[in-house]
Design a protein around this motif. Structure first.
Motif, mmCIF file in Angstrom:
data_model
loop_
_atom_site.group_PDB
_atom_site.id
_atom_site.type_symbol
_atom_site.label_atom_id
_atom_site.label_comp_id
_atom_site.label_asym_id
_atom_site.label_seq_id
_atom_site.Cartn_x
_atom_site.Cartn_y
_atom_site.Cartn_z
ATOM 1 N N THR A 148 -77.866 -34.972 -68.331
ATOM 2 C CA THR A 148 -77.677 -35.299 -66.997
ATOM 3 C C THR A 148 -76.087 -34.899 -66.435
ATOM 4 O O THR A 148 -75.386 -35.730 -67.125
ATOM 5 C CB THR A 148 -77.976 -36.697 -66.599
ATOM 6 O OG1 THR A 148 -79.237 -37.178 -66.857
ATOM 7 C CG2 THR A 148 -77.703 -37.212 -65.050
ATOM 8 N N ALA A 149 -75.895 -33.876 -65.723
ATOM 9 C CA ALA A 149 -74.671 -33.606 -65.396
ATOM 10 C C ALA A 149 -74.591 -34.331 -63.871
ATOM 11 O O ALA A 149 -74.945 -35.399 -63.798
ATOM 12 C CB ALA A 149 -74.531 -32.063 -65.180
ATOM 13 N N SER A 150 -74.080 -33.773 -62.839
ATOM 14 C CA SER A 150 -73.846 -34.180 -61.630
ATOM 15 C C SER A 150 -73.378 -33.092 -60.693
ATOM 16 O O SER A 150 -72.605 -32.017 -60.962
ATOM 17 C CB SER A 150 -72.740 -35.201 -61.487
ATOM 18 O OG SER A 150 -72.265 -35.661 -60.244
ATOM 19 N N VAL A 151 -73.625 -33.199 -59.460
ATOM 20 C CA VAL A 151 -73.017 -32.120 -58.354
ATOM 21 C C VAL A 151 -71.366 -32.074 -58.532
ATOM 22 O O VAL A 151 -70.750 -31.386 -57.992
ATOM 23 C CB VAL A 151 -73.588 -32.280 -56.895
ATOM 24 C CG1 VAL A 151 -75.100 -32.165 -56.745
ATOM 25 C CG2 VAL A 151 -73.431 -33.846 -56.550
ATOM 26 N N ALA A 152 -70.907 -33.354 -58.928
ATOM 27 C CA ALA A 152 -69.538 -33.551 -59.043
ATOM 28 C C ALA A 152 -68.832 -32.466 -60.110
ATOM 29 O O ALA A 152 -67.936 -32.298 -60.064
ATOM 30 C CB ALA A 152 -69.188 -34.865 -59.175
ATOM 31 N N ALA A 153 -69.751 -31.968 -60.869
ATOM 32 C CA ALA A 153 -69.260 -30.886 -61.629
ATOM 33 C C ALA A 153 -68.954 -29.785 -61.092
ATOM 34 O O ALA A 153 -68.138 -29.010 -61.734
ATOM 35 C CB ALA A 153 -70.436 -30.726 -62.668
ATOM 36 N N PHE A 154 -69.388 -29.675 -59.874
ATOM 37 C CA PHE A 154 -69.196 -28.244 -59.217
ATOM 38 C C PHE A 154 -68.233 -28.535 -57.870
ATOM 39 O O PHE A 154 -67.585 -27.749 -57.626
ATOM 40 C CB PHE A 154 -70.465 -27.429 -58.678
ATOM 41 C CG PHE A 154 -71.576 -27.437 -59.912
ATOM 42 C CD1 PHE A 154 -71.282 -26.578 -60.837
ATOM 43 C CD2 PHE A 154 -72.560 -28.391 -59.985
ATOM 44 C CE1 PHE A 154 -71.958 -26.585 -62.090
ATOM 45 C CE2 PHE A 154 -73.379 -28.389 -61.005
ATOM 46 C CZ PHE A 154 -73.222 -27.332 -62.032
ATOM 47 N N ASP A 155 -68.395 -29.667 -57.387
ATOM 48 C CA ASP A 155 -67.620 -29.831 -56.082
ATOM 49 C C ASP A 155 -67.319 -31.282 -56.113
ATOM 50 O O ASP A 155 -67.634 -32.064 -55.131
ATOM 51 C CB ASP A 155 -68.304 -29.448 -54.629
ATOM 52 C CG ASP A 155 -69.832 -29.757 -54.627
ATOM 53 O OD1 ASP A 155 -70.709 -28.883 -54.893
ATOM 54 O OD2 ASP A 155 -70.303 -30.919 -55.052
ATOM 55 N N GLY A 156 -66.263 -31.897 -56.990
ATOM 56 C CA GLY A 156 -66.196 -33.182 -57.029
ATOM 57 C C GLY A 156 -64.999 -33.485 -56.166
ATOM 58 O O GLY A 156 -64.395 -32.708 -55.373
ATOM 59 N N GLN A 157 -65.211 -34.911 -55.727
ATOM 60 C CA GLN A 157 -64.207 -35.326 -54.663
ATOM 61 C C GLN A 157 -63.123 -35.955 -54.967
ATOM 62 O O GLN A 157 -62.740 -35.890 -56.178
ATOM 63 C CB GLN A 157 -65.022 -36.649 -53.783
ATOM 64 C CG GLN A 157 -66.319 -36.045 -53.273
ATOM 65 C CD GLN A 157 -67.295 -37.256 -52.779
ATOM 66 O OE1 GLN A 157 -67.433 -38.263 -53.212
ATOM 67 N NE2 GLN A 157 -67.385 -37.180 -51.331
ATOM 68 N N VAL A 158 -62.059 -36.399 -54.232
ATOM 69 C CA VAL A 158 -60.823 -36.938 -54.487
ATOM 70 C C VAL A 158 -61.098 -37.899 -55.413
ATOM 71 O O VAL A 158 -61.949 -39.026 -54.950
ATOM 72 C CB VAL A 158 -60.022 -37.139 -53.123
ATOM 73 C CG1 VAL A 158 -58.690 -38.204 -53.449
ATOM 74 C CG2 VAL A 158 -59.796 -36.063 -52.544
ATOM 75 N N GLY A 159 -60.608 -38.107 -56.483
ATOM 76 C CA GLY A 159 -60.500 -39.459 -57.068
ATOM 77 C C GLY A 159 -61.430 -39.306 -58.286
ATOM 78 O O GLY A 159 -61.573 -40.193 -59.257
#
Length: 255
Positions: A148-159
């Motif tokens: 399990t990865a995450s979309v945050a791997a590609f377009d993570g948000q601030v923090g």
């Protein structure tokens, strides 16, 4: 890889994505070992009946994960561990520099990397070693690993520096691991979920959750754990899926 009659190890199985995956695989005729640090994993396994066994385990511990793998091999009654769906992980939020000028806590960053990335590697290596001993199918397949990865791997948000880095590492391991384990007939895939209805999401304010749901192009809602489980099942049963990361996010792109 057939689900029916085969045995799978599910981490993070006490709730959310892992629990839904365990339910789906059992409903398809599979056997599952549910692994989690939460005591709730035992009641969940009991609810699934004789096809499910619970074990308490820290994914960063060699001893705990080796015990979980061995429990799956035992449950398989000689067929071996057929697959792993690795859902365990943590979410962390911390800015590199706080408003008062204080730098981020290094230990907190290292903890996120240790759990999400090192823990994933630990589960993969121990599971793959067990799968390599399985008799091959007609196509030469011996096992499948779904991380399990995450979309945050590609377009993570601030923090999300720590969280994004950890999940980018999971995504980055998919292809080289698939290439390496091909000689053993073991496939490696990863799912990168967007925003889903899980206990992790329950920790954020309702207003923030509503904003995330509204940011999904379609459908305009949070993902449901069973939608993750359905994709995991498809990966298990579709032998051509290998070495790839699949976004499961309704088209959302984090800002």
């Amino acid at each position: 890889m057939e689900v029916n009659g085969n045995t799978f190890l599910i981490t993070g199985a006490a709730s959310g994505l892992g629990a839904a995956t365990a339910e789906r695989l059992v409903s398809a005729g599979g056997k599952v070992v549910l692994c989690d640090l939460s005591d709730a994993v035992r009641s969940h396994a009991e609810a699934l009946g004789d096809s499910a066994v619970a074990c308490s385990g820290d994914i960063t511990s060699q001893e705990d994960m080796q015990a979980a793998v061995e429990a799956a091999v035992e449950l398989s009654e000689g067929r071996g561990l057929a697959g792993v769906v690795h859902c365990a992980g943590v979410v962390s939020v911390a800015k590199l520099v706080n408003r008062d000028g204080t730098p981020a806590d290094l230990d907190a960053y290292a903890k996120t990397i240790q759990i999400n990335l090192v823990g994933t590697f630990n589960v993969m290596r121990l599971a793959a070693a067990a799968m390599a001993k399985n008799p091959p199918s007609d196509e030469g397949e011996r096992g499948v690993i779904v991380n399990t990865a995450s979309v945050a791997a590609f377009d993570g948000q601030v923090g999300q520096c720590a969280y994004s880095a950890s999940k980018a590492g999971v995504a980055g391991m998919s292809l080289p691991a698939a290439r390496e384990l091909s000689r053993h007939g073991v496939r490696v895939m990863a799912i990168a979920p967007g925003v889903f209805e899980t206990p992790m999401m329950a920790e954020i304010p309702d207003e923030a959750a509503a904003a995330l749901a509204a940011a999904v192009p379609f459908p305009k809602r949070l993902g449901k754990p069973d939608e993750f489980a359905r994709l995991a099942e498809q990966i298990i049963t579709n032998t051509m899926l290998n070495g790839e990361v699949i976004r499961l996010d309704g088209g959302i792109r984090m800002q």
